[in-house]
Design a protein around this motif. Structure first.
Motif, PDB file in Angstrom:
ATOM      1  N   LEU A  98      -5.952   0.711   4.739  1.00  0.00           N
ATOM      2  CA  LEU A  98      -5.603   1.822   5.448  1.00  0.00           C
ATOM      3  C   LEU A  98      -6.035   1.343   7.102  1.00  0.00           C
ATOM      4  N   GLU A  99      -7.256   1.075   6.867  1.00  0.00           N
ATOM      5  CA  GLU A  99      -7.806   0.612   8.277  1.00  0.00           C
ATOM      6  C   GLU A  99      -7.186  -0.805   8.902  1.00  0.00           C
ATOM      7  N   ASN A 100      -7.137  -1.497   8.053  1.00  0.00           N
ATOM      8  CA  ASN A 100      -6.352  -2.636   8.424  1.00  0.00           C
ATOM      9  C   ASN A 100      -4.860  -2.606   9.088  1.00  0.00           C
ATOM     10  N   VAL A 101      -4.040  -1.688   8.147  1.00  0.00           N
ATOM     11  CA  VAL A 101      -2.701  -1.486   8.468  1.00  0.00           C
ATOM     12  C   VAL A 101      -2.841  -0.684  10.152  1.00  0.00           C
ATOM     13  N   LEU A 102      -3.852   0.072  10.130  1.00  0.00           N
ATOM     14  CA  LEU A 102      -3.874   1.224  11.408  1.00  0.00           C
ATOM     15  C   LEU A 102      -4.497   0.451  12.562  1.00  0.00           C
ATOM     16  N   GLN A 103      -5.409  -0.725  12.295  1.00  0.00           N
ATOM     17  CA  GLN A 103      -6.002  -1.799  13.274  1.00  0.00           C
ATOM     18  C   GLN A 103      -7.162  -0.966  13.883  1.00  0.00           C
ATOM     19  N   VAL A 104      -7.829   0.324  13.181  1.00  0.00           N
ATOM     20  CA  VAL A 104      -8.724   0.841  13.878  1.00  0.00           C
ATOM     21  C   VAL A 104      -9.915   1.182  12.670  1.00  0.00           C
ATOM     22  N   SER A 105     -11.054   1.600  13.055  1.00  0.00           N
ATOM     23  CA  SER A 105     -12.106   2.044  12.227  1.00  0.00           C
ATOM     24  C   SER A 105     -12.023   3.522  11.890  1.00  0.00           C
ATOM     25  N   LEU A 106     -11.802   4.148  10.586  1.00  0.00           N
ATOM     26  CA  LEU A 106     -11.531   5.418  10.459  1.00  0.00           C
ATOM     27  C   LEU A 106     -12.949   6.108   9.936  1.00  0.00           C
ATOM     28  N   LEU A 107     -13.994   5.562   9.525  1.00  0.00           N
ATOM     29  CA  LEU A 107     -14.974   6.125   9.046  1.00  0.00           C
ATOM     30  C   LEU A 107     -16.273   5.390   9.485  1.00  0.00           C
ATOM     31  N   THR A 108     -17.418   6.388   9.501  1.00  0.00           N
ATOM     32  CA  THR A 108     -18.788   5.736  10.043  1.00  0.00           C
ATOM     33  C   THR A 108     -19.881   6.102   9.011  1.00  0.00           C
ATOM     34  N   ARG A 109     -20.727   5.461   8.701  1.00  0.00           N
ATOM     35  CA  ARG A 109     -21.731   5.936   7.824  1.00  0.00           C
ATOM     36  C   ARG A 109     -23.013   6.475   8.651  1.00  0.00           C
ATOM     37  N   SER A 110     -23.518   7.506   8.170  1.00  0.00           N
ATOM     38  CA  SER A 110     -24.846   7.922   8.486  1.00  0.00           C
ATOM     39  C   SER A 110     -25.694   8.577   7.538  1.00  0.00           C
ATOM     40  N   THR A 111     -27.084   8.856   7.975  1.00  0.00           N
ATOM     41  CA  THR A 111     -27.787   9.415   6.696  1.00  0.00           C
ATOM     42  C   THR A 111     -27.193  10.510   6.013  1.00  0.00           C
ATOM     43  N   HIS A 112     -26.376  11.151   6.576  1.00  0.00           N
ATOM     44  CA  HIS A 112     -25.520  12.514   5.815  1.00  0.00           C
ATOM     45  C   HIS A 112     -24.438  12.203   5.172  1.00  0.00           C
ATOM     46  N   GLY A 113     -24.140  10.563   5.044  1.00  0.00           N
ATOM     47  CA  GLY A 113     -22.734  10.394   4.389  1.00  0.00           C
ATOM     48  C   GLY A 113     -21.720   9.715   5.328  1.00  0.00           C
ATOM     49  N   LEU A 114     -20.550   9.707   5.035  1.00  0.00           N
ATOM     50  CA  LEU A 114     -19.506   9.373   5.569  1.00  0.00           C
ATOM     51  C   LEU A 114     -18.915  10.664   6.467  1.00  0.00           C
ATOM     52  N   SER A 115     -18.258  10.274   7.825  1.00  0.00           N
ATOM     53  CA  SER A 115     -17.812  10.876   8.747  1.00  0.00           C
ATOM     54  C   SER A 115     -16.905  10.367   9.484  1.00  0.00           C
ATOM     55  N   PRO A 116     -15.663  10.963   9.782  1.00  0.00           N
ATOM     56  CA  PRO A 116     -14.483  10.230  10.444  1.00  0.00           C
ATOM     57  C   PRO A 116     -15.036  10.099  11.861  1.00  0.00           C
ATOM     58  N   THR A 117     -14.475   8.729  12.213  1.00  0.00           N
ATOM     59  CA  THR A 117     -14.563   8.304  13.779  1.00  0.00           C
ATOM     60  C   THR A 117     -13.784   9.220  14.497  1.00  0.00           C
TER      61      THR A 117
ATOM     62  N   MET B 268       0.741  -1.339  -0.033  1.00  0.00           N
ATOM     63  CA  MET B 268      -0.029   0.072   0.001  1.00  0.00           C
ATOM     64  C   MET B 268       0.909   1.188   0.001  1.00  0.00           C
ATOM     65  N   ASP B 269       0.562   2.203  -0.977  1.00  0.00           N
ATOM     66  CA  ASP B 269       1.250   3.560  -0.937  1.00  0.00           C
ATOM     67  C   ASP B 269       0.707   4.451   0.192  1.00  0.00           C
ATOM     68  N   ARG B 270       1.516   4.473   1.155  1.00  0.00           N
ATOM     69  CA  ARG B 270       1.073   5.212   2.464  1.00  0.00           C
ATOM     70  C   ARG B 270       0.613   6.852   1.981  1.00  0.00           C
ATOM     71  N   TYR B 271       1.487   7.485   1.033  1.00  0.00           N
ATOM     72  CA  TYR B 271       1.045   8.766   0.883  1.00  0.00           C
ATOM     73  C   TYR B 271      -0.329   8.824  -0.033  1.00  0.00           C
ATOM     74  N   GLN B 272      -0.354   7.913  -1.036  1.00  0.00           N
ATOM     75  CA  GLN B 272      -1.490   7.670  -1.733  1.00  0.00           C
ATOM     76  C   GLN B 272      -3.005   7.419  -0.934  1.00  0.00           C
ATOM     77  N   ALA B 273      -2.613   6.687   0.299  1.00  0.00           N
ATOM     78  CA  ALA B 273      -3.734   6.200   1.111  1.00  0.00           C
ATOM     79  C   ALA B 273      -4.367   7.364   1.914  1.00  0.00           C
ATOM     80  N   MET B 274      -3.363   8.148   2.242  1.00  0.00           N
ATOM     81  CA  MET B 274      -3.594   9.286   3.289  1.00  0.00           C
ATOM     82  C   MET B 274      -4.231  10.454   2.036  1.00  0.00           C
ATOM     83  N   THR B 275      -3.816  10.453   1.221  1.00  0.00           N
ATOM     84  CA  THR B 275      -4.443  11.481  -0.064  1.00  0.00           C
ATOM     85  C   THR B 275      -5.941  11.277   0.020  1.00  0.00           C
ATOM     86  N   THR B 276      -6.096   9.673  -0.269  1.00  0.00           N
ATOM     87  CA  THR B 276      -7.329   9.017  -0.494  1.00  0.00           C
ATOM     88  C   THR B 276      -8.551   9.544   0.746  1.00  0.00           C
ATOM     89  N   PHE B 277      -7.890   9.089   1.748  1.00  0.00           N
ATOM     90  CA  PHE B 277      -8.791   9.257   3.090  1.00  0.00           C
ATOM     91  C   PHE B 277      -8.944  10.699   3.342  1.00  0.00           C
TER      92      PHE B 277
END
Length: 301
Positions: free
Chosen positions: A40-59, A1-10
């Motif tokens: 990215l979540e697998n590498v960090l071992q945390v959940s980064l995003l949560t879904r809601s009726t308003h879309g995605l938002s960070p945990t 995984m390209d860490r820079y690309q993953a951060m940019t995507t997130f």
């Protein structure tokens, strides 16, 4: 995984609020975005995003990662820009906040010029009359007017503007034109709720304060403009707010032999972060725009 690309995507997913919007902006398929975030979540071992009726938002963890990743990307961009040389164009994303009316009249119309100079740069403009938390909102630069509430803020004065008592000829034909500040007490005032209803004037070392009254109070500059242009009363406003109408005679200055406190325009940068080249150059760009208008004076004066 390209860490820079993953951060940019997130960062792009958080900024846009969805995988599909991020995919469109990055010109990739939505499955690629989902896969990158999952990796990215697998590498960090945390959940980064949560879904809601308003879309995605960070945990909570995602928000912390977003803030650090944004700084890391900015610093990487700065390093690349330094290596490529100061004459090269800016790239990436710049987030700017500004008051709605000011931006609509004096910033947004000039954005094509700035973007043409930097074809690899995207700009998010957050229109809000409130003072927002720059760090929490991920803002690189805020354009603010008046006195800065935080004396420790990292800020640069871009320009100083004149303020005037303003009204339409039709209102003045009906109500009469004030000849002295004391006359304002008998007029209908359009009051901006973010300013006091006591107006202070100076002339030849003499200061006069007048309490004004009005049936209409407005919380946003757009409403203030609309009320004045609808002949509802006179107001105190920065000349930039009615620059076009002053020039064509739709609004006129009153009591021009008295002086009102001027108003400063500031570029405010988030504290605790390195000021990016993108933010510095955009501040210089806005300063140049202000210098082109007769209603502004240089911030260095």
């Amino acid at each position: 995984m390209d860490r820079y690309q993953a951060m940019t995507t997130f960062l792009r997913v958080v900024d846009t609020g969805s995988f599909s919007a991020a995919a469109r902006q990055l010109n990739v398929g939505q499955p690629a975005i989902s896969k990158t975030i999952a990796q990215l979540e697998n590498v960090l071992q945390v959940s980064l995003l949560t879904r809601s009726t308003h879309g995605l938002s960070p945990t909570e963890a995602g928000q912390r990662y977003y803030e650090r990743a944004r700084v890391a990307i900015q610093e990487a961009d700065e390093a690349e820009l330094a290596a490529r040389g100061a004459g090269s164009g800016l790239r990436g994303r710049l987030r700017v906040s500004a008051a709605t009316t000011f931006a609509r009249l004096h910033v947004v119309p000039y954005l094509p010029r700035f973007l043409s100079e930097h074809p690899e740069l995207d700009i998010d403009v957050i229109l809000d009359d409130r003072t927002i938390d720059l760090v929490a909102e991920g803002v690189d630069l805020s354009l603010r007017m008046g006195s800065l509430a935080d004396s420790t803020a990292l800020a640069r004065k871009l320009a100083t503007g004149r303020r005037s008592v303003l009204a339409t000829p039709r209102y003045l034909a009906h109500a009469g034109e004030p000849r002295a500040p004391s006359d304002l007490a008998g007029h209908e005032a359009v009051v901006y709720t973010q300013q006091a209803n006591i107006w202070s004037f100076t002339r030849d070392g003499t200061e006069v304060s007048v309490a004004v009254h009005g049936r209409v109070r407005l919380s946003a500059a757009e409403g203030l403009r609309a009320a004045v242009l609808a002949d509802m009363g006179l107001t105190i406003a920065s000349d930039w707010m009615f620059a076009e109408e002053i020039a064509n005679g739709a609004v006129q200055r009153i009591l021009t032999n008295w002086h009102l406190p001027k108003i400063d325009l500031w570029a405010v940068f988030p504290t605790g972060r390195m000021v990016t080249a993108k933010a510095r150059q955009f501040a210089t760009f806005v300063e140049a725009i202000m210098a082109e208008g007769s209603e502004w004076h240089s911030g260095q004066e």
